[in-house]
Every structure is written in C-alpha cells, then in structure tokens.
Design an enzyme around this catalytic site. Structure first.
Site, PDB file in Angstrom:
ATOM      1  N   ASP A  41     -10.206   2.938   1.723  1.00  0.00           N
ATOM      2  CA  ASP A  41     -10.542   2.960   3.240  1.00  0.00           C
ATOM      3  C   ASP A  41     -11.448   3.567   3.550  1.00  0.00           C
ATOM      4  OD1 ASP A  41      -9.780   0.242   2.923  1.00  0.00           O
ATOM      5  OD2 ASP A  41      -7.373   0.299   3.518  1.00  0.00           O
TER       6      ASP A  41
ATOM      7  N   LYS B 107       0.688  -1.169  -0.214  1.00  0.00           N
ATOM      8  CA  LYS B 107      -0.077   0.053  -0.131  1.00  0.00           C
ATOM      9  C   LYS B 107       0.939   1.174   0.350  1.00  0.00           C
ATOM     10  CE  LYS B 107      -4.161  -1.306   1.959  1.00  0.00           C
ATOM     11  NZ  LYS B 107      -5.443  -1.158   2.930  1.00  0.00           N
TER      12      LYS B 107
END
Ligand SMILES: NC(=O)c1ccc[n+]([C@@H]2O[C@H](COP(=O)([O-])OP(=O)(O)OC[C@H]3O[C@@H](n4cnc5c(N)ncnc54)[C@H](OP(=O)(O)O)[C@@H]3O)[C@@H](O)[C@H]2O)c1
Length: 294
Positions: free
Chosen positions: A124, A88
């Site tokens: 997210d 990420k």
C-alpha cells in the site's frame, strides 16, 4: 468458502480467457466479503494484455477459516494472493515470513508462496508513493496525514522512509499518538488543529474513510482555507474518484491526485511476483476500473 466461491471463480475464469491449461499460474484475493473487489478485473486484464497464462480469482474466505484457506491455497500450487478486509492483520500472524515493509506497516496485503513458505508483504505504501510519482508529485517536505487506521500507517511509514516530515492527525488522537510511537517518527496533532497547519505543508493526504460514497464527512472548503498555493491534495478514497475533498481542493485551484492510482500501483508488485511481468498502469487499466466504479 462455499457457493459464492464457486460462482465467483467461474465468473473470473470465464473472464480470464480460454487459455487455462495445465500450466496456468493462479493467484487471487482473499476477503470477506470480496465481491466488491476490483482486483480480479485488473489482474485478469493484465494477464490478457501481457499474454500471461494466468488467472486471478476472488476467494471469499470467512475470518475463522483464513489460516486453513491460506495454507490450502499454498498447497494447491497458487503463486500467491492478495489479502483484503478483514484479513490484513490475521495475514501477518499466518505468514511464515514478513518483509520489513509489512512489519513496518503492521499489515499484509500481498502474499507469495515460495518453496513451501508463506511470505507476506504490504504494497500500500509503495503504491501510494508510486502513484504520486506517476503524477510527478515530489515526495518531500512536510506531509499531513488525516487518519490513523491501517492505510494511514502504510502511507505514513512510506513517507517517513522516503525522508518526509510527517504529521498525523486523527479524530481519535490516541490512535495518531500510537501510530507515531509504533513508527518511531512523525508528530501527532489534535484533529481541530490540522487546518491551521496547512500553510507549512507540501502534501495533504486523506487516509480516513471520509468521502466514501461521496459523503463529505466535514466542511473541506473551510478546512483548506490556509492551504499554501503549492499544496498537493491527495485522497486515498477512490469511490467516487472525485471525492468531496478532491473537488474542494480543485475549486481552490490546488493540485490533486485521486486514490484510484494507489489501487493500481499497489497491485503491480503482486502481479510482478506471481506472473513474472511488470504490468503497465496505463489508461486502459484506469478506464476499466473507472467504468466499474460508475
Ligand atoms: N486507494 C487505495 O488503494 C486504498 C488502499 C487502502 C485503503 N483505502 C481506503 O482508505 C480508507 C481508510 O482505510 P483503512 O483500512 O485505513 O480504514 P480503518 O483502518 O478503518 O481506518 C479508518 C480511519 O478513518 C477515520 N474516520 C472514519 N470516519 C471518520 C469521520 N467521520 N471523521 C474523521 N475520521 C474518520 C478513523 O478515525 P478513528 O480512529 O477516530 O475511528 C480512522 O483513522 C478507506 O476508505 C479505504 O477504502 C484505499
């Protein structure tokens, strides 16, 4: 990528359906390891129910090969990819462009290949808020976030940007302080202090990895003693769905939201961008995922 790649791609394509042809749009998830990811199951289900000519494959990618693999997928005509652990942060550096949300979250989990450019986003935080919205939980008031890792940062940024007062606590206080500094908002408090702050909070978020695999990690029941009756308790851990925190909160009669919905809602933006359809976070999607987690 190697042998695991071949096996997992074949499995995913088999499940995606028989309509793969010269027009099939491709996306996937890059991770190492990646076998545990429920994303292929979810996206291929959405392709099927929405009649989308698309396929979503697991892409086991070693950290040292990440940049090359990402550029290769763009060159091979993929629409985009999801990025999971451990990529990420590497994805942030590898992208040509980042959305303001990705910059703020300090991570990328969703990438689109557009006109030769690699564009990184982080869904997210939006997924977390959309999941609360789907449960009619108001995003307002004072939110207490446990944890200061990658997921906590995305959640904290999203709550701050939606006008919440955010308090962050972490086992390692310096990380919570660092997060407050990086986000330019919120307040960091010491770990031992957080249970005493609950009476003034509308939302408690567990964004640590405590509770994974059903291991409590702490005495949640005692920690919730000061909770206001209107507190909503949400856990972003979803393995198991009913974590020790969720169970302790339910036993106290508090409202709870589990973490599976965040997983579903964070995936929707990618599907929309790659395949052009807004997928429904309906009960068949949840049933499919929940069955795979049993
Ligand atoms: N539902 C979803 O869609 C979704 C999305 C993303 C992540 N998640 C889940 O969220 C969790 C956190 O992910 P992440 O990427 O943020 O991980 P991370 O960056 O590794 O951060 C882990 C956090 O947990 C804390 N922690 C770990 N063990 C602890 C313990 N025994 N006591 C107190 N604190 C502890 C760490 O504190 P220190 O800083 O002190 O080490 C840190 O704040 C994972 O379970 C992940 O699966 C769910």
């Amino acid at each position: 990528m190697g042998r695991a790649f071949g096996a997992s791609v074949a499995e995913s394509l088999g499940k995606a359906g028989s309509m793969i042809d010269g027009h099939t749009k491709l996306a996937g998830v890059m991770g190492w390891p990646v076998e545990h990811s429920r994303s292929p199951m979810m996206h291929n289900h959405w392709c099927r129910v929405n009649g989308v000519n698309g396929a979503y494959v697991p892409l086991p990618t070693r950290p040292e090969g990440f940049d090359q693999a990402l550029r290769g997928l763009a060159a091979a005509g993929f629409q985009g990819v999801n990025v999971t652990i451990p990529h990420k942060e590497a994805a942030m550096r590898a992208c040509d462009e980042l959305t303001p949300t990705a910059k703020r979250a300090g991570a990328v989990n969703t990438i689109c290949f557009v006109a030769g450019r690699i564009i990184g986003d982080c869904t997210d935080g939006t997924g977390f808020c959309d999941n609360l919205g789907a449960h009619d939980v108001a995003i307002a008031g004072r939110a207490l976030i446990l944890g200061a890792g990658g997921a906590a940062r995305a959640v904290a940024a999203a709550l701050l940007d939606r006008g919440c007062e955010v308090v962050i606590t972490n086992r390692t206080l310096e990380r919570a302080e660092g997060l407050v500094g990086a986000l330019g908002g919120g307040e960091a408090v010491a770990w031992y202090e957080w249970p005493s702050l609950l009476s003034g909070c509308s939302l408690l978020v567990n964004a640590t990895s405590m509770g994974m695999g059903g291991k409590p990690g702490m005495d949640w029941d005692s920690a919730l003693r000061e909770a206001a009756p209107g507190l909503c308790v949400t856990d972003i851990v979803y393995t198991p769905r009913e974590t020790p925190l969720v169970l302790a909160a339910q036993a106290r009669g508090l409202r709870t939201v589990d973490g599976l919905g965040m997983l579903v809602h964070q995936a929707r933006a990618g599907f929309r961008a790659w395949f052009g359809v807004d997928p429904e976070a309906d009960h068949t999607t949840f049933d499919l995922l929940a069955a795979s987690l049993r």
